[in-house]
Design an enzyme around this catalytic site. Structure first.
Site, mmCIF file in Angstrom:
data_model
loop_
_atom_site.group_PDB
_atom_site.id
_atom_site.type_symbol
_atom_site.label_atom_id
_atom_site.label_comp_id
_atom_site.label_asym_id
_atom_site.label_seq_id
_atom_site.Cartn_x
_atom_site.Cartn_y
_atom_site.Cartn_z
ATOM 1 N N MET A 197 3.660 0.127 11.177
ATOM 2 C CA MET A 197 2.722 -0.378 12.162
ATOM 3 C C MET A 197 2.394 -1.829 11.859
ATOM 4 O O MET A 197 2.462 -2.255 10.721
ATOM 5 C CB MET A 197 1.429 0.434 12.138
ATOM 6 N N LEU A 210 2.543 3.837 4.763
ATOM 7 C CA LEU A 210 2.782 2.835 3.727
ATOM 8 C C LEU A 210 4.168 2.236 3.941
ATOM 9 O O LEU A 210 5.183 2.901 3.705
ATOM 10 C CB LEU A 210 2.671 3.476 2.340
ATOM 11 N N GLU A 211 4.217 0.995 4.376
ATOM 12 C CA GLU A 211 5.489 0.359 4.708
ATOM 13 C C GLU A 211 6.058 -0.458 3.556
ATOM 14 O O GLU A 211 7.049 -1.163 3.722
ATOM 15 C CB GLU A 211 5.312 -0.506 5.962
ATOM 16 N N ASN A 212 5.424 -0.348 2.404
ATOM 17 C CA ASN A 212 5.889 -1.101 1.242
ATOM 18 C C ASN A 212 6.214 -0.179 0.071
ATOM 19 O O ASN A 212 6.086 -0.553 -1.088
ATOM 20 C CB ASN A 212 4.836 -2.143 0.836
#
Length: 457
Positions: free
Chosen positions: A1, A281-283
């Site tokens: 997102m 969590l995109e990391n």
């Protein structure tokens, strides 16, 4: 997102090599190790089965293989928590990297779907009878489904409808329309509040109304927000807190941070009345400790806790990847995975033969199929798409394309050139980034997809 004002998105074009497995012979187990089978559900034309391998011996087991045959007219479908090779009606399952070791007194399990009237026969556990006897042709027990749902059964009722439309609500000010939570359109069944952020304590998260959003709305306080959560719930909708986002830096990498995550999310649930949590969590994430954190949170909140995930497409390309592994590891308490089928470039689907271009029915169906064939139940799979212009840098589709993908997966109709190997009745629904962008674009996503979800059986 995404939440930046610039809305600059990087496109990742990834073609992942086909999955493979190395099959090696293993020594016979010590006495006391058994494998038992049960049909955990049966709907007439098909069923869900589970094998449980139990170590009743005095030393740990390192690696296992379960092989069995299915009678003629009975076929094997999707499976989870094991690797598979098949030769005719003989099927051989071996452990995955995370469940091969079984301590004394412990057990592990794997499951699969079958179609037809039969059940496994001639079961062998690493070359010896699964039940610990002497005859390798003795069939394992096939009992009726227990009255208490086993871990592979659908999770307890969270109060959600069979099909759900999820939308993210912005707790920040950007070019999309700003909204008070109570003004989220009625078509959304689940509203994910974006986002809870990391604190100075590893694993812990916090939430409060963004000052920029409050100013844009002419004054909007935490008390106003809490009242709006209750207002949406009084209308039959669920509100969950989403953790992370594009710039989120929440790290749950050890037991202490897992406890901090569980405690802090629980505190937010108590303070604001959230119905659950969404992991976005995109990391990167550590599946072992995030699973520990989510199980701890569920123990605090209860069986009605909604647990959602919103992985990027690249994070769901292989069951060995961290997000995919987390989903499979908590399958017994997981509500839904709404993969972001956008901002990704081309990706492999469940056929592993071609890279499908984002922004097409083929892309959505082929990548959702990958999750379904690897072990997630249809009710645990949602299709995440952008809500029109401005919402993403790539992969934007007309809402009618989302409906076509739902039809293809659920009923085998309205497919593109790619057709999945089977249908998946009960596919959970769709998600969009975001409610705010949808309203900005005339609410076309919700007004098109929500009514269509109600038409699915």
């Amino acid at each position: 997102m995404k939440r930046s004002r610039s809305l600059v998105f990087s496109l990742v074009t990834a073609v992942v090599a086909a999955l493979g497995a190395v099959w090696v012979a293993m020594p016979a187990f010590a006495a006391g190790v058994t494998a038992s089978f049960v049909k955990t559900s049966d709907w007439g034309s098909g069923w869900e089965g589970k094998y449980t391998i139990t170590n009743g011996g005095g030393s740990a087991v390192d690696g296992w293989t379960v092989a069995f045959e299915l009678p003629a007219g009975t076929t094997l479908g999707s499976y989870w928590d094991a690797l598979l090779t098949s030769a005719g009606q003989r099927h051989t399952f071996t452990n995955r990297s995370w469940n091969g070791r079984i301590a004394p007194g412990a057990s592990v399990s794997f499951g699969f779907l079958g179609s037809g009237p039969g059940a496994p026969v001639n079961c062998q556990l690493n070359g010896t009878p699964c039940g610990g006897g002497t005859s390798p042709t003795t069939a394992p027990p096939t009992t009726a489904p227990p009255t208490t749902p086993p871990p592979t059964s659908p999770p307890p009722n969270t109060g959600l409808p069979k099909r759900i439309l999820t939308g993210y609500w912005h707790n920040f000010d950007n070019p999309a329309v700003e909204l008070r939570l109570r003004d989220v359109p009625a078509e959304y069944d689940v509203v994910a509040v974006a986002f809870a952020d990391a604190t100075a304590i590893p694993g812990a998260v916090a939430f409060t109304i963004d000052p920029g959003l409050s100013t844009a709305l002419g004054g909007y306080t935490d008390a106003d927000f809490s009242a709006d959560v209750r207002a949406l719930q009084s209308r039959g909708r669920k509100v969950i807190i989403s953790v992370g986002g594009e710039t989120g830096r929440v790290a749950v990498n050890d037991a202490a941070s897992a406890a901090a995550f569980s405690d802090s999310v629980h505190a937010l649930i108590q303070r604001y009345g959230f119905d659950g949590v969404d992991i976005d969590l995109e990391n990167g994430l550590n599946p072992t400790y995030m699973a520990q954190a989510l199980r701890s949170l569920r123990a605090k909140v209860g069986a009605g806790l909604i647990i959602a995930m919103a992985p990027q497409t690249i994070d769901m390309q292989s069951p060995e990847s961290s997000y995919f592994k987390l989903a499979l590891d908590i399958k017994d308490i997981l509500t839904v995975v709404n993969t972001q089928f956008y901002n990704s470039g081309a990706m492999l689907g469940c056929d592993r033969n071609a890279a499908y271009a984002q922004g097409t029915v083929n892309f959505i169906v082929a990548l959702a199929c990958l999750q379904l064939e690897a072990g997630l139940r249809p009710d645990q799979v949602g299709l995440g798409l952008p809500a029109g212009a401005g919402a993403a840098g790539g992969g934007i589709v007309a809402p009618s394309v989302v409906n076509a993908a739902l039809d293809c997966l659920d009923r085998g109709t309205n497919c593109g050139s790619f057709r999945p190997p089977r249908t998946y009745p009960g596919i959970r629904g769709a998600m969009t980034w975001s409610v705010n962008w949808d309203v900005t674009n005339g609410n076309a996503f919700a007004r098109t997809v929500a009514p269509h979800l109600r038409t699915l059986p």
